[in-house]
Design an enzyme around this catalytic site. Structure first.
Site, PDB file in Angstrom:
ATOM      1  N   HIS A  32      45.975 -44.355  34.562  1.00 20.55           N
ATOM      2  CA  HIS A  32      47.061 -43.592  35.179  1.00 20.55           C
ATOM      3  C   HIS A  32      47.395 -42.382  34.317  1.00 20.55           C
ATOM      4  CE1 HIS A  32      50.403 -43.340  38.062  1.00 20.55           C
ATOM      5  NE2 HIS A  32      51.117 -42.868  37.050  1.00 20.55           N
ATOM      6  N   HIS A  65      48.745 -38.742  38.750  1.00 28.34           N
ATOM      7  CA  HIS A  65      50.077 -38.703  39.354  1.00 28.34           C
ATOM      8  C   HIS A  65      50.720 -37.351  39.037  1.00 28.34           C
ATOM      9  CE1 HIS A  65      54.429 -40.529  39.212  1.00 28.34           C
ATOM     10  NE2 HIS A  65      54.267 -39.683  40.219  1.00 28.34           N
ATOM     11  N   MET A  67      53.563 -34.924  38.928  1.00 29.47           N
ATOM     12  CA  MET A  67      55.012 -34.724  38.966  1.00 29.47           C
ATOM     13  C   MET A  67      55.271 -33.240  38.728  1.00 29.47           C
ATOM     14  SD  MET A  67      56.429 -38.154  37.062  1.00 29.47           S
ATOM     15  CE  MET A  67      54.992 -38.575  36.101  1.00 29.47           C
ATOM     16  N   MET A 136      58.250 -45.077  42.866  1.00 26.87           N
ATOM     17  CA  MET A 136      58.778 -44.945  41.516  1.00 26.87           C
ATOM     18  C   MET A 136      59.899 -45.959  41.324  1.00 26.87           C
ATOM     19  SD  MET A 136      57.053 -42.712  39.869  1.00 26.87           S
ATOM     20  CE  MET A 136      58.136 -42.696  38.421  1.00 26.87           C
ATOM     21  N   GLY A 141      59.730 -38.887  34.752  1.00 22.52           N
ATOM     22  CA  GLY A 141      59.817 -37.895  33.695  1.00 22.52           C
ATOM     23  C   GLY A 141      59.728 -38.437  32.290  1.00 22.52           C
ATOM     24  N   PHE A 142      60.038 -39.729  32.121  1.00 17.24           N
ATOM     25  CA  PHE A 142      60.032 -40.305  30.778  1.00 17.24           C
ATOM     26  C   PHE A 142      59.488 -41.728  30.822  1.00 17.24           C
ATOM     27  CE2 PHE A 142      63.620 -37.376  31.022  1.00 17.24           C
ATOM     28  CZ  PHE A 142      63.343 -36.501  29.984  1.00 17.24           C
ATOM     29  N   GLY A 144      59.171 -45.665  29.069  1.00 17.16           N
ATOM     30  CA  GLY A 144      60.058 -46.592  28.376  1.00 17.16           C
ATOM     31  C   GLY A 144      61.353 -46.923  29.073  1.00 17.16           C
ATOM     32  N   ASP A 174      55.445 -47.808  39.693  1.00 14.09           N
ATOM     33  CA  ASP A 174      55.382 -47.132  38.398  1.00 14.09           C
ATOM     34  C   ASP A 174      56.767 -47.027  37.795  1.00 14.09           C
ATOM     35  OD1 ASP A 174      54.967 -45.477  36.229  1.00 14.09           O
ATOM     36  OD2 ASP A 174      54.269 -43.756  37.382  1.00 14.09           O
ATOM     37  N   GLY A 175      56.946 -47.675  36.630  1.00 15.07           N
ATOM     38  CA  GLY A 175      58.191 -47.520  35.899  1.00 15.07           C
ATOM     39  C   GLY A 175      58.834 -48.832  35.506  1.00 15.07           C
ATOM     40  N   GLY A 196      52.956 -48.733  31.091  1.00 13.22           N
ATOM     41  CA  GLY A 196      52.757 -47.846  29.958  1.00 13.22           C
ATOM     42  C   GLY A 196      53.053 -48.526  28.646  1.00 13.22           C
TER      43      GLY A 196
END
Length: 217
Positions: A32, A65, A67, A136, A141-142, A144, A174-175, A196
């Site tokens: 990804h 992906h 963004m 999402m 954007g970030f 963690g 994702d997230g 991630g």
């Protein structure tokens, strides 16, 4: 088929090529790649040279992906550097249908992404044209961040919408996905899991194998 798509946004950039090879060797099916422009989201991340440089490190699906605002501007370049699947945000496209068509014309898989608060109705009419929908589960954007609970319900609603239309479309989340909540996300209907921090923090190979064990259950 359930697949793991580790997000290299959480990788050690000083050893990026080596870590991408580790994902490949451990059996992760996708890689990804978050491309951020500092406009659609606050952060700036990878560009074409980075994608091109790591393409030789893996033969897995490059899950790109975007963004970025008006992502249609970069479809040709991404195809050239080795993207296999390009996902664009519905919120970032002035003409979403045209952008999806441009991806398909390149012979690539096309995905559409939605931010947590964007309703599913925004993509209802484009569903027959896409190969994947990315929900999402954090605000983009970030890395963690913690998974937003209501996005699990959104995955369930999307799965129902896809089934009612008789379509075969992958659902990616994702997230904030980790080994503690991945089963809940999959039970809701997701089959492609982006992770991630949960992959790159600690032993990468071991983390991938643990995720794959859960995905195979």
């Amino acid at each position: 088929m359930n697949c793991l798509s580790p997000s290299i946004l959480s990788a050690d950039f000083a050893n990026l090529g080596e870590q991408v090879r580790m994902l490949d060797e451990a059996g992760a099916q996708y890689v990804h790649i978050d491309v951020m422009d500092g406009i659609f989201v606050p952060s700036i991340s990878f560009g074409m040279p980075v994608i091109k440089s790591i393409r030789e490190c893996s033969d897995r699906i490059f899950d790109v992906h975007l963004m970025i605002e008006e992502p249609g501007r970069y479809i040709d370049d991404l195809a050239e550097v080795g993207a296999d699947l390009i996902t664009v945000h519905a919120e970032a496209c002035k003409h979403l249908d045209r952008t999806i068509e441009a991806i398909k014309e390149k012979g690539l898989l096309a995905g559409v992404a939605l931010n947590p608060a964007t309703p599913l109705s925004a993509i209802e009419w484009i569903l027959p044209k896409v190969d994947m929908v990315l929900i999402m589960s954090v605000n983009p954007g970030f890395g963690g961040q913690k998974l937003i609970p209501y996005t699990v319900e959104k995955v369930m609603a999307l799965k129902k919408m896809i089934d009612e239309k008789g379509l075969k479309i992958d659902i990616e989340v994702d997230g904030g996905v980790n080994l503690e909540n991945v089963t809940e996300v999959m039970d809701a209907g997701a089959n492609i899991i982006v992770a991630g921090s949960a992959v790159f923090k600690g032993d990468i190979s071991e983390n991938v194998e643990r995720f794959l064990d859960v995905l195979k259950e």
